[in-house]
Design a protein around this motif. Structure first.
Motif, mmCIF file in Angstrom:
data_model
loop_
_atom_site.group_PDB
_atom_site.id
_atom_site.type_symbol
_atom_site.label_atom_id
_atom_site.label_comp_id
_atom_site.label_asym_id
_atom_site.label_seq_id
_atom_site.Cartn_x
_atom_site.Cartn_y
_atom_site.Cartn_z
ATOM 1 N N GLY A 72 7.680 -18.030 -4.952
ATOM 2 C CA GLY A 72 8.165 -19.104 -5.411
ATOM 3 C C GLY A 72 7.885 -20.259 -4.138
ATOM 4 O O GLY A 72 7.888 -21.726 -4.137
ATOM 5 N N ASN A 73 7.044 -19.111 -3.129
ATOM 6 C CA ASN A 73 6.273 -20.987 -1.344
ATOM 7 C C ASN A 73 5.412 -22.253 -2.573
ATOM 8 O O ASN A 73 5.095 -23.017 -1.559
ATOM 9 N N TRP A 74 4.792 -21.437 -3.885
ATOM 10 C CA TRP A 74 3.749 -22.611 -3.993
ATOM 11 C C TRP A 74 4.236 -23.757 -4.406
ATOM 12 O O TRP A 74 3.826 -24.817 -4.507
ATOM 13 N N LYS A 75 5.348 -23.906 -4.668
ATOM 14 C CA LYS A 75 6.364 -25.378 -4.730
ATOM 15 C C LYS A 75 6.330 -26.466 -3.866
ATOM 16 O O LYS A 75 6.116 -27.327 -3.721
ATOM 17 N N GLN A 76 5.972 -25.402 -2.195
ATOM 18 C CA GLN A 76 5.920 -26.056 -0.891
ATOM 19 C C GLN A 76 4.400 -27.122 -0.973
ATOM 20 O O GLN A 76 4.437 -28.296 -0.356
ATOM 21 N N ILE A 78 2.921 -28.607 -3.820
ATOM 22 C CA ILE A 78 3.748 -29.726 -4.755
ATOM 23 C C ILE A 78 3.562 -31.253 -4.587
ATOM 24 O O ILE A 78 4.117 -31.024 -3.212
ATOM 25 N N LYS A 110 12.949 -25.027 3.528
ATOM 26 C CA LYS A 110 12.247 -25.624 2.124
ATOM 27 C C LYS A 110 11.163 -26.399 2.062
ATOM 28 O O LYS A 110 10.950 -26.641 0.684
ATOM 29 N N ASN A 111 11.628 -27.826 3.338
ATOM 30 C CA ASN A 111 9.939 -28.826 3.031
ATOM 31 C C ASN A 111 9.641 -28.863 4.316
ATOM 32 O O ASN A 111 10.238 -29.051 5.194
ATOM 33 N N ARG A 118 0.728 -31.906 2.425
ATOM 34 C CA ARG A 118 1.219 -31.656 0.455
ATOM 35 C C ARG A 118 -0.354 -32.056 -0.207
ATOM 36 O O ARG A 118 -0.073 -31.286 -0.617
#
Length: 207
Positions: A72-76, A78, A110-111, A118
């Motif tokens: 789920g690291n791809w969300k970093q 976005i 998480k960020n 980004r």
């Protein structure tokens, strides 16, 4: 707010980062030699190495995609285009960083990336890297276009494909220079680099 040392980058992230950096640097080096800009390995050697490094980068990219999706690291990556976040970051990189002003955003588990990072990293990983791989493969397989019946489609554009691939290389070089410079702007000269080696980084967390 207080400073805390946290484990920010996993082993795979660090391995992926350094392998990708090494491959891109070697691709730039051998690519420029193929174009006759420099002489290190000789044309034949540079071409052979360029192909090996290119396939290695493709394999690494596929593995990293699997890892990013799995974790789920791809969300970093976005991007966000909220001006209340972007404008302070642009101002900080434009002149605030030279005046010792505090960073507008703080890293967390998480960020890990700020708003501007980004956008840049999204462009590099999801736009420029695929673009470079596609143009490279099209150029590499040019001798086979005729047997594949693709000459009518790509035959007149091979010079354009080579030009686009070269432009992509210069964009990677510009990013690499900027990335190396910004990696030295942490609390100490080597703090960001050391974090990418050990995984641990001192961050400011909001209490």
């Amino acid at each position: 707010m207080g400073e805390e040392m946290i484990y920010l980058y996993s082993g795979f992230e660090r391995l992926w980062h350094w392998l990708q950096a090494a491959l891109i640097i070697m691709l730039l080096l051998t690519g420029f030699e193929v174009h006759g800009v420099i002489t290190v390995f000789g044309f034949k050697g540079a071409y052979g190495l360029h192909v090996i490094f290119a396939w290695s980068l493709i394999i690494l990219t596929l593995l990293s995609i699997c890892w990013h999706v799995w974790t789920g690291n791809w969300k970093q990556y976005i991007p966000t285009f909220k001006k209340e976040k972007l404008l302070p970051m642009i101002r900080f990189y434009a002149w605030g960083i030279f005046r010792g002003e505090p960073h507008p955003e703080h890293k967390t588990r998480k960020n890990k990336l700020n708003s501007l990072q980004r956008i840049v990293y999204f462009g590099i990983l999801y736009l420029l890297l695929p673009f470079q791989i596609i143009t490279g493969l099209l150029y590499y397989y040019f001798p086979h276009w005729r047997e594949w019946g693709l000459v009518s489609i790509f035959g007149k554009t091979v010079k354009l494909i080579a030009l686009l691939h070269t432009i992509g290389a210069f964009l990677f070089l510009a990013y690499l220079i900027g990335h190396v410079y910004l990696s030295t702007t942490g609390s100490t000269f080597f703090s960001y680099i050391w974090a990418m080696i050990t995984g641990w980084e001192k961050v400011t967390e909001e209490k």
